[in-house]
Design an enzyme around this catalytic site. Structure first.
Site, mmCIF file in Angstrom:
data_model
loop_
_atom_site.group_PDB
_atom_site.id
_atom_site.type_symbol
_atom_site.label_atom_id
_atom_site.label_comp_id
_atom_site.label_asym_id
_atom_site.label_seq_id
_atom_site.Cartn_x
_atom_site.Cartn_y
_atom_site.Cartn_z
ATOM 1 N N THR A 162 35.091 11.859 83.214
ATOM 2 C CA THR A 162 34.549 13.186 82.877
ATOM 3 C C THR A 162 35.381 13.788 81.746
ATOM 4 O O THR A 162 36.590 13.514 81.641
ATOM 5 C CB THR A 162 34.617 14.167 84.070
ATOM 6 O OG1 THR A 162 35.963 14.203 84.564
ATOM 7 C CG2 THR A 162 33.682 13.769 85.192
ATOM 8 N N ALA B 1 32.615 2.196 86.586
ATOM 9 C CA ALA B 1 33.620 2.846 85.737
ATOM 10 C C ALA B 1 33.028 4.106 85.108
ATOM 11 O O ALA B 1 31.914 4.066 84.588
ATOM 12 C CB ALA B 1 34.075 1.884 84.641
ATOM 13 N N GLY B 2 33.741 5.191 85.183
ATOM 14 C CA GLY B 2 33.227 6.432 84.592
ATOM 15 C C GLY B 2 34.324 7.461 84.419
ATOM 16 O O GLY B 2 35.361 7.395 85.083
ATOM 17 N N TYR C 232 28.242 14.427 80.458
ATOM 18 C CA TYR C 232 28.189 13.607 81.687
ATOM 19 C C TYR C 232 26.764 13.564 82.251
ATOM 20 O O TYR C 232 26.267 12.505 82.642
ATOM 21 C CB TYR C 232 29.160 14.230 82.687
ATOM 22 C CG TYR C 232 29.419 13.441 83.947
ATOM 23 C CD1 TYR C 232 30.433 12.488 83.998
ATOM 24 C CD2 TYR C 232 28.691 13.685 85.113
ATOM 25 C CE1 TYR C 232 30.700 11.788 85.173
ATOM 26 C CE2 TYR C 232 28.953 13.004 86.285
ATOM 27 C CZ TYR C 232 29.960 12.055 86.318
ATOM 28 O OH TYR C 232 30.226 11.371 87.480
ATOM 29 N N GLY D 52 28.769 22.819 82.377
ATOM 30 C CA GLY D 52 30.029 22.223 81.908
ATOM 31 C C GLY D 52 29.977 20.716 81.727
ATOM 32 O O GLY D 52 30.997 20.084 81.431
ATOM 33 N N GLN D 53 28.788 20.113 81.902
ATOM 34 C CA GLN D 53 28.707 18.646 81.822
ATOM 35 C C GLN D 53 27.494 18.172 81.016
ATOM 36 O O GLN D 53 26.777 17.273 81.450
ATOM 37 C CB GLN D 53 28.626 18.038 83.225
ATOM 38 C CG GLN D 53 29.931 18.085 84.002
ATOM 39 C CD GLN D 53 29.919 17.111 85.169
ATOM 40 O OE1 GLN D 53 28.979 17.090 85.954
ATOM 41 N NE2 GLN D 53 30.962 16.303 85.291
HETATM 42 N N1 CAA Z 1 26.439 28.497 86.564
HETATM 43 C C1 CAA Z 1 26.409 29.634 85.792
HETATM 44 N N2 CAA Z 1 27.501 30.185 85.264
HETATM 45 C C2 CAA Z 1 28.679 29.585 85.512
HETATM 46 C C3 CAA Z 1 28.790 28.421 86.298
HETATM 47 C C4 CAA Z 1 27.601 27.893 86.822
HETATM 48 N N3 CAA Z 1 27.592 26.783 87.591
HETATM 49 N N4 CAA Z 1 30.076 28.062 86.369
HETATM 50 C C5 CAA Z 1 30.766 28.962 85.631
HETATM 51 N N5 CAA Z 1 29.927 29.889 85.133
HETATM 52 C C6 CAA Z 1 30.269 31.055 84.304
HETATM 53 C C7 CAA Z 1 31.587 31.650 84.774
HETATM 54 O O1 CAA Z 1 31.349 32.572 85.812
HETATM 55 C C8 CAA Z 1 32.107 32.291 83.508
HETATM 56 O O2 CAA Z 1 31.406 33.506 83.283
HETATM 57 P P1 CAA Z 1 32.136 34.744 82.569
HETATM 58 O O3 CAA Z 1 32.565 34.249 81.215
HETATM 59 O O4 CAA Z 1 31.069 35.770 82.538
HETATM 60 O O5 CAA Z 1 33.295 35.086 83.479
HETATM 61 C C9 CAA Z 1 31.676 31.337 82.397
HETATM 62 O O6 CAA Z 1 30.549 30.626 82.954
HETATM 63 C C10 CAA Z 1 32.755 30.369 82.004
HETATM 64 O O7 CAA Z 1 33.090 29.559 83.161
HETATM 65 P P2 CAA Z 1 34.541 29.007 83.405
HETATM 66 O O8 CAA Z 1 35.526 30.136 83.503
HETATM 67 O O9 CAA Z 1 34.508 28.028 84.543
HETATM 68 O O10 CAA Z 1 34.814 28.239 82.005
HETATM 69 P P3 CAA Z 1 35.982 27.294 81.689
HETATM 70 O O11 CAA Z 1 35.853 26.999 80.242
HETATM 71 O O12 CAA Z 1 37.270 27.780 82.234
HETATM 72 O O13 CAA Z 1 35.640 25.971 82.565
HETATM 73 C C11 CAA Z 1 34.455 24.060 83.248
HETATM 74 C C12 CAA Z 1 34.471 25.241 82.286
HETATM 75 C C13 CAA Z 1 35.672 23.165 83.015
HETATM 76 C C14 CAA Z 1 33.184 23.274 82.936
HETATM 77 C C15 CAA Z 1 34.464 24.585 84.713
HETATM 78 O O14 CAA Z 1 33.422 25.507 84.871
HETATM 79 C C16 CAA Z 1 34.261 23.465 85.723
HETATM 80 O O15 CAA Z 1 35.166 22.683 86.002
HETATM 81 N N6 CAA Z 1 33.047 23.400 86.293
HETATM 82 C C17 CAA Z 1 32.707 22.333 87.268
HETATM 83 C C18 CAA Z 1 32.090 21.186 86.539
HETATM 84 C C19 CAA Z 1 31.778 20.113 87.527
HETATM 85 O O16 CAA Z 1 31.115 20.292 88.537
HETATM 86 N N7 CAA Z 1 32.246 18.899 87.233
HETATM 87 C C20 CAA Z 1 32.050 17.784 88.113
HETATM 88 C C21 CAA Z 1 33.239 16.885 88.030
HETATM 89 S S1 CAA Z 1 33.237 15.633 89.270
HETATM 90 C C22 CAA Z 1 32.023 14.608 88.799
HETATM 91 O O17 CAA Z 1 31.475 14.691 87.738
HETATM 92 C C23 CAA Z 1 31.631 13.569 89.786
HETATM 93 C C24 CAA Z 1 30.205 13.652 90.075
HETATM 94 O O18 CAA Z 1 29.441 12.802 89.602
HETATM 95 C C25 CAA Z 1 29.692 14.708 90.967
#
Ligand code: CAA
Length: 242
Positions: free
Chosen positions: A88, A85-86, A149, A145-146
């Site tokens: 995000t 169970a998990g 998590y 963004g995590q």
């Molecule tokens: N590294 C460096 N910079 C990054 C980046 C990264 N990986 N991702 C985004 N940025 C930058 C963007 O380019 C942006 O820069 P500017 O402001 O200069 O344009 C800034 O950071 C803000 O990014 P976002 O526009 O994406 O910000 P947001 O607030 O709209 O969204 C977020 C933030 C919701 C975290 C979104 O980035 C996101 O969904 N990221 C993916 C997170 C992810 O991988 N989650 C996994 C979910 S699935 C899971 O967890 C299962 C598992 O176990 C694998």
């Protein structure tokens, strides 16, 4: 007598595949649900294998005590636990709230203690048990963004390594599976452009499948895996090699 396998979060993508694999392996399969009962019952009816479902908020210790009572009343004992169970609550650290932090820590990390604590001593007394904790690539490498998590999922493997040492002599193994990005609702909920950038970083060139994760869990639960304990199995298409 068939072994009893408890999979938390079995109504989710990876959990469902694990339940199905366990049913094929000949276990009695029980799982927990947190969604409204009607929705969970509808899910159960759709499955083409036998699975018994119990309501349980795995972030609540008291709920897990009730789960233990109910499962033991119906099945006698639990031989295998998969803590799957998990949730995000992704947000950059600038935007993350205490509620985002707490929800993920409670559901993804406290739950591992809450559920495992109900059953592991009896496993040790009987001389056999398997606990498989589902972590994540993002607990190994961190993910933008995590913070919540990644911290919880890294903590999951700390738990695995410690408990593995305590019960190793009793025939109980404790392992972690760290999936990469798997084609489930959780991953499909990431914005498409962000998701596509992530897929581009996976050397295998695709998302993983829940069935691939279930096959690994099936092996870790088997008698043949008795020498594997305290391990963290990475299954991420080469996205994080360490
Ligand atoms: N590294 C460096 N910079 C990054 C980046 C990264 N990986 N991702 C985004 N940025 C930058 C963007 O380019 C942006 O820069 P500017 O402001 O200069 O344009 C800034 O950071 C803000 O990014 P976002 O526009 O994406 O910000 P947001 O607030 O709209 O969204 C977020 C933030 C919701 C975290 C979104 O980035 C996101 O969904 N990221 C993916 C997170 C992810 O991988 N989650 C996994 C979910 S699935 C899971 O967890 C299962 C598992 O176990 C694998």
């Amino acid at each position: 007598m068939s072994k009893v396998a408890l999979v938390t979060g079995g109504t989710g993508g990876i959990g469902n595949a694990i339940c199905k694999q366990f049913a094929a392996d000949g276990y009695k399969v029980v799982t927990t649900y947190f969604e409204p009962e009607e929705q969970a019952k509808a899910w159960q009816e759709k499955q083409d294998y036998e699975v018994t479902i119990y309501p349980c908020d795995v972030s609540s210790y008291d709920d897990c005590v009730k789960l233990k009572e109910a499962v033991e009343a119906d099945f006698g004992q639990v031989d295998i636990i998969v803590n799957c169970a998990g949730i995000t609550r992704d947000a950059t650290f600038k935007k993350i709230t205490p509620a985002h932090w707490a929800a993920v820590m409670k559901t993804n990390l406290d739950s591992i203690f809450n559920v495992t604590h109900q059953f592991v001593n009896q496993m040790a007394d009987r001389g056999f048990g398997r606990v498989i904790n589902i972590s994540s690539i993002n607990g190994q490498k961190g993910q933008f963004g995590q913070t919540n998590y990644s911290a919880a999922k890294a903590g999951v493997h700390g738990f695995t390594m410690a408990l593995a040492q305590e019960v190793a002599r009793k025939g109980v193994t404790i392992n972690t599976l760290s999936p990469g990005y798997i084609a489930t609702e959780m991953v499909m909920a990431i914005a498409e452009d962000v998701r596509n950038k992530i897929i581009a970083q996976i050397p295998v060139g695709r998302l993983g499948t829940p069935e691939e994760m279930a096959a690994i869990v099936s092996f870790l639960a088997s008698d043949n895996a008795g020498f594997i304990t305290g391990a963290n199995i990475s299954a991420n298409g080469g996205q994080f090699i360490h």
